[in-house]
Design a protein around this motif. Structure first.
Motif, PDB file in Angstrom:
ATOM      1  N   MET A   1       2.388  55.059  60.133  1.00 42.88           N
ATOM      2  CA  MET A   1       3.637  55.721  59.973  1.00 42.88           C
ATOM      3  C   MET A   1       4.489  55.022  61.153  1.00 42.88           C
ATOM      4  N   THR A   2       4.822  55.706  62.228  1.00 41.57           N
ATOM      5  CA  THR A   2       5.656  54.931  63.343  1.00 41.57           C
ATOM      6  C   THR A   2       5.712  55.913  64.456  1.00 41.57           C
ATOM      7  N   THR A   3       6.451  55.616  65.475  1.00 43.62           N
ATOM      8  CA  THR A   3       6.849  56.604  66.647  1.00 43.62           C
ATOM      9  C   THR A   3       8.239  56.091  66.790  1.00 43.62           C
ATOM     10  N   ILE A   4       9.365  57.064  66.588  1.00 38.01           N
ATOM     11  CA  ILE A   4      10.581  56.985  67.067  1.00 38.01           C
ATOM     12  C   ILE A   4      11.019  58.264  68.149  1.00 38.01           C
ATOM     13  N   ALA A   5      11.510  57.740  69.277  1.00 36.48           N
ATOM     14  CA  ALA A   5      11.869  58.649  70.206  1.00 36.48           C
ATOM     15  C   ALA A   5      13.278  58.374  70.781  1.00 36.48           C
ATOM     16  N   TYR A   6      13.820  59.423  71.066  1.00 38.63           N
ATOM     17  CA  TYR A   6      15.206  59.576  71.524  1.00 38.63           C
ATOM     18  C   TYR A   6      15.258  60.227  72.948  1.00 38.63           C
ATOM     19  N   LYS A   7      15.962  59.466  73.899  1.00 34.93           N
ATOM     20  CA  LYS A   7      15.964  60.302  75.307  1.00 34.93           C
ATOM     21  C   LYS A   7      17.307  59.634  75.895  1.00 34.93           C
ATOM     22  N   ASP A   8      18.276  60.632  76.696  1.00 37.77           N
ATOM     23  CA  ASP A   8      19.387  59.855  77.289  1.00 37.77           C
ATOM     24  C   ASP A   8      20.001  58.775  76.742  1.00 37.77           C
ATOM     25  N   GLY A   9      20.412  59.001  75.598  1.00 45.97           N
ATOM     26  CA  GLY A   9      21.321  57.971  74.870  1.00 45.97           C
ATOM     27  C   GLY A   9      20.589  56.963  74.246  1.00 45.97           C
ATOM     28  N   VAL A  10      19.486  56.738  74.199  1.00 46.81           N
ATOM     29  CA  VAL A  10      18.445  55.472  73.743  1.00 46.81           C
ATOM     30  C   VAL A  10      17.495  56.042  72.795  1.00 46.81           C
ATOM     31  N   ALA A  12      14.145  54.655  70.812  1.00 43.67           N
ATOM     32  CA  ALA A  12      13.314  53.652  70.875  1.00 43.67           C
ATOM     33  C   ALA A  12      12.205  53.603  69.775  1.00 43.67           C
ATOM     34  N   TYR A  13      12.003  52.431  68.907  1.00 42.75           N
ATOM     35  CA  TYR A  13      11.111  52.753  67.673  1.00 42.75           C
ATOM     36  C   TYR A  13       9.927  51.572  67.787  1.00 42.75           C
ATOM     37  N   ASP A  14       9.014  51.499  67.138  1.00 45.36           N
ATOM     38  CA  ASP A  14       7.970  50.489  66.864  1.00 45.36           C
ATOM     39  C   ASP A  14       8.346  49.808  65.614  1.00 45.36           C
ATOM     40  N   SER A 116      10.541  57.140  79.852  1.00 45.30           N
ATOM     41  CA  SER A 116      11.931  56.879  79.155  1.00 45.30           C
ATOM     42  C   SER A 116      11.455  56.777  77.448  1.00 45.30           C
ATOM     43  N   ALA A 117      12.442  56.953  76.463  1.00 43.94           N
ATOM     44  CA  ALA A 117      12.265  56.615  75.269  1.00 43.94           C
ATOM     45  C   ALA A 117      11.458  55.413  75.123  1.00 43.94           C
ATOM     46  N   ILE A 135       8.555  47.135  70.545  1.00 42.14           N
ATOM     47  CA  ILE A 135       9.281  48.179  70.410  1.00 42.14           C
ATOM     48  C   ILE A 135      10.557  47.856  70.828  1.00 42.14           C
ATOM     49  N   ARG A 136      11.635  48.302  70.003  1.00 40.14           N
ATOM     50  CA  ARG A 136      12.937  48.007  69.835  1.00 40.14           C
ATOM     51  C   ARG A 136      13.793  49.077  70.566  1.00 40.14           C
ATOM     52  N   THR A 137      14.946  49.045  71.090  1.00 42.87           N
ATOM     53  CA  THR A 137      15.669  50.079  71.630  1.00 42.87           C
ATOM     54  C   THR A 137      17.337  49.934  71.164  1.00 42.87           C
ATOM     55  N   VAL A 138      17.932  50.978  71.061  1.00 44.88           N
ATOM     56  CA  VAL A 138      19.312  50.899  70.542  1.00 44.88           C
ATOM     57  C   VAL A 138      19.825  51.962  71.543  1.00 44.88           C
ATOM     58  N   THR A 139      20.799  51.819  72.365  1.00 39.88           N
ATOM     59  CA  THR A 139      21.752  52.553  72.659  1.00 39.88           C
ATOM     60  C   THR A 139      22.740  52.978  72.189  1.00 39.88           C
ATOM     61  N   ILE A 140      22.941  54.395  71.947  1.00 38.78           N
ATOM     62  CA  ILE A 140      24.069  55.125  71.223  1.00 38.78           C
ATOM     63  C   ILE A 140      25.015  55.512  72.201  1.00 38.78           C
TER      64      ILE A 140
END
Length: 146
Positions: A1-10, A12-14, A116-117, A135-140
């Motif tokens: 499957m995967t892991t997608i995490a959100y914290k403090d505007g970021v 992160a996902y594998d 962090s995420a 692990i990639r990150t996107v700041t929203i």
């Protein structure tokens, strides 16, 4: 499957894709952007685009096992499809942590302990056999509950 995490505007996902016990890809991009909406997808890769299509109004055909953390303008939500409700959307408050995918319990625990995420996904990959690769990150920007 995967892991997608959100914290403090970021978010992160594998990037790992597995089929059973075999890692088939360690650098897969699990973020789909369509019509300005970002979908961070978990679940079978074959269902990712089908979930996106249903989000934009297609009728769900068959079982769709994918779920996504979605950023649509200023809204953030957890989206999936089930047999009873069809497409459902759970709002996510930007002031809270959130995680989806097979590594969810590990990511939540890590973020609860201050990670962090990005670090949460990294830590989930240590215990969840379906999380790994890059692990990639996107700041929203500012988002509100969907």
């Amino acid at each position: 499957m995967t892991t997608i995490a959100y914290k403090d505007g970021v978010i992160a996902y594998d990037s790992q894709v597995t089929r059973g016990d075999v890692i088939t890809d360690d650098a897969y991009e699990k973020c789909i952007e369509q019509k300005g909406v970002k979908f961070f997808c978990a679940g079978p890769v074959s269902d990712h685009q089908r979930l996106v299509d249903v989000y934009f109004g297609s009728k769900p055909e068959g079982n769709i096992d994918a779920a996504a953390l979605v950023v649509d303008g200023e809204r953030m939500m957890h989206v999936a499809v089930d047999d009873v409700t069809g497409l459902w959307k759970t709002p996510i408050l930007s002031s809270r942590i959130y995680a989806i995918g097979s590594g969810t319990p590990y990511a939540f625990a890590a973020m609860d302990m201050g990670a962090s995420a990005y670090k949460a996904v990294e830590m989930a990959a240590k215990r969840d056999t379906s999380t790994g690769g890059l692990i990639r990150t996107v700041t929203i920007g500012q988002v509100r509950a969907g």
